[in-house]
Design an enzyme around this catalytic site. Structure first.
Site, PDB file in Angstrom:
ATOM      1  N   CYS A 132       0.833  -1.207   0.000  1.00  0.00           N
ATOM      2  CA  CYS A 132       0.000   0.000   0.000  1.00  0.00           C
ATOM      3  C   CYS A 132       0.868   1.257   0.000  1.00  0.00           C
ATOM      4  CB  CYS A 132      -0.915  -0.009   1.221  1.00  0.00           C
ATOM      5  SG  CYS A 132      -1.864   1.510   1.385  1.00  0.00           S
ATOM      6  N   CYS A 135      -0.358   4.129   2.122  1.00  0.00           N
ATOM      7  CA  CYS A 135      -0.120   4.004   3.562  1.00  0.00           C
ATOM      8  C   CYS A 135       1.350   4.282   3.901  1.00  0.00           C
ATOM      9  CB  CYS A 135      -0.424   2.591   4.056  1.00  0.00           C
ATOM     10  SG  CYS A 135      -1.921   1.881   3.409  1.00  0.00           S
ATOM     11  N   ASP A 136       2.272   3.805   3.071  1.00  0.00           N
ATOM     12  CA  ASP A 136       3.671   3.730   3.495  1.00  0.00           C
ATOM     13  C   ASP A 136       4.661   4.605   2.713  1.00  0.00           C
ATOM     14  OD1 ASP A 136       2.878   1.851   5.356  1.00  0.00           O
ATOM     15  OD2 ASP A 136       3.126   0.193   3.957  1.00  0.00           O
TER      16      ASP A 136
END
Ligand code: NAP
Length: 310
Positions: A132, A135-136
């Site tokens: 993701c 997200c990261d």
């Protein structure tokens, strides 16, 4: 208490089903599952959801879906259903040891990111390896990162990563992408993005306790050559798997695990059980189509309940 409708899952399809069922006075109970709001909560700008001409952030869109379902009386539980028994007309579902039952069930559990299946991938997930980018990506400021895949997800991840990383290389196993032309063009025209064609990741090298991912072992499948490249991050953008594991013994699935629906409707092989969204849609997989099928499932369930004369 036996419910009229239990909805399992909380993406665009689950919330839309809840909205329609609640407005039909069916007092739906919805289980949010392990990723409340579904896949859109881990995306940024959504530019193709009609009604938002300037785009909308994924999490904000899902908050709006949820609030609209709540406004009409949906009961929402922040729990995950982990077992079902659909062997009788009393449809039974469990969250841990807690049991629920319903006359009808709408399954909208969506799909999850697919992984390559390497041992090293398991070990390094969260330590340089991610599925993701939204997200990261932030953790990869000025780093050298790679993205695996050739579809829209891989393009989207690569483009997003250029906002943080110093370089982004897409590793793809063939010599052409399957992504839409517009996404391919965006990626290929981005100065920070390179492509390694005809290449597969054989291994991910590094130790979680020693700074995580260090390098990748890559094979050029045309030349049959294996080589190692330094890597700070690897993002998997290779598609998704339907979250249908707990239903596999209760209703018919296709060979990839998608729930089969019948009669041009959201009916499954079990009477009273309906499916909506990515869990039954291997083709379109869009927020708008998921929402549309969530509406269909609620209408199908409503008609089913009417015929039960309860
Ligand atoms: P996808 O279209 O199924 O693409 C998966 C990609 O990963 C393919 O290029 C595939 O290679 C590759 N792949 C699969 N398994 C692999 C493996 N084990 N090793 C190496 N490569 C592997 O999945 P997606 O990109 O997630 O897209 C799914 C759907 O969502 C599509 O309909 C897409 O249009 C939509 N989507 C839209 C947007 C957007 O509009 N913003 C964003 C994301 C997704 P091959 O090509 O060789 O099969």
């Amino acid at each position: 208490m036996k419910r009229n409708i239990i909805i399992v899952g909380s993406g665009p399809s689950g919330y839309t089903a809840a909205l329609y069922a609640a407005r039909a006075n069916l007092n739906p109970l919805l289980f949010e599952g392990s990723q409340p709001g579904g896949q859109l909560t881990i995306t940024t700008d959504v530019e193709n959801y009609p009604g938002f001409p300037d785009g909308v952030m994924g999490p904000e869109l899902m908050d709006k879906f949820k609030n609209q379902a709540l406004r009409f009386g949906t009961e929402i539980k922040n729990k995950k259903i982990d077992k079902v028994d659909f062997s009788s007309d009393n449809l039974r579902l469990w969250s841990g040891s807690e049991e629920f039952s319903a006359h009808s069930v709408i399954i909208s559990t969506g799909a999850s990111a697919r992984l390559l299946g390497l041992e090293s991938e398991k070990k390094l997930m969260g330590y340089g390896v991610s599925a993701c980018a939204t997200c990261d990506a932030f953790f990869f400021k000025d780093k050298k990162v790679f993205v695996v895949g050739g579809g829209d997800s891989a393009m989207e991840e690569a483009i997003f990563l250029t906002k943080f990383a110093s370089s982004v290389t897409i590793i793809h196993r063939r010599d052409s992408f399957r992504a839409s032309k517009i996404m391919q063009d965006k990626a290929l025209n981005n100065d920070k993005i390179d492509v390694m064609w005809n290449s597969s990741v054989l291994d991910m090298i590094g130790e979680p306790e020693d700074g995580g991912l260090k390098s990748l072992l890559i094979e050029n499948v045309l030349e049959n050559k294996t080589f190692e490249v330094d890597a700070d991050g690897l993002f998997l953008g290779i598609g998704h798997t339907p979250n249908s594991e707990i239903f596999k013994d209760s209703i018919n699935l296709d060979d990839k695990g998608y729930i089969l629906t019948y009669n041009n409707s959201t009916e499954t092989s079990k009477k009273g059980v309906f499916a909506a969204g990515d869990i039954m849609d291997p083709i379109y997989r869009q927020a708008i189509t998921a929402a549309g099928s969530g509406c269909m499932a609620a209408l199908d369930a409503e008609r089913f309940l009417e015929n039960l004369h309860i």
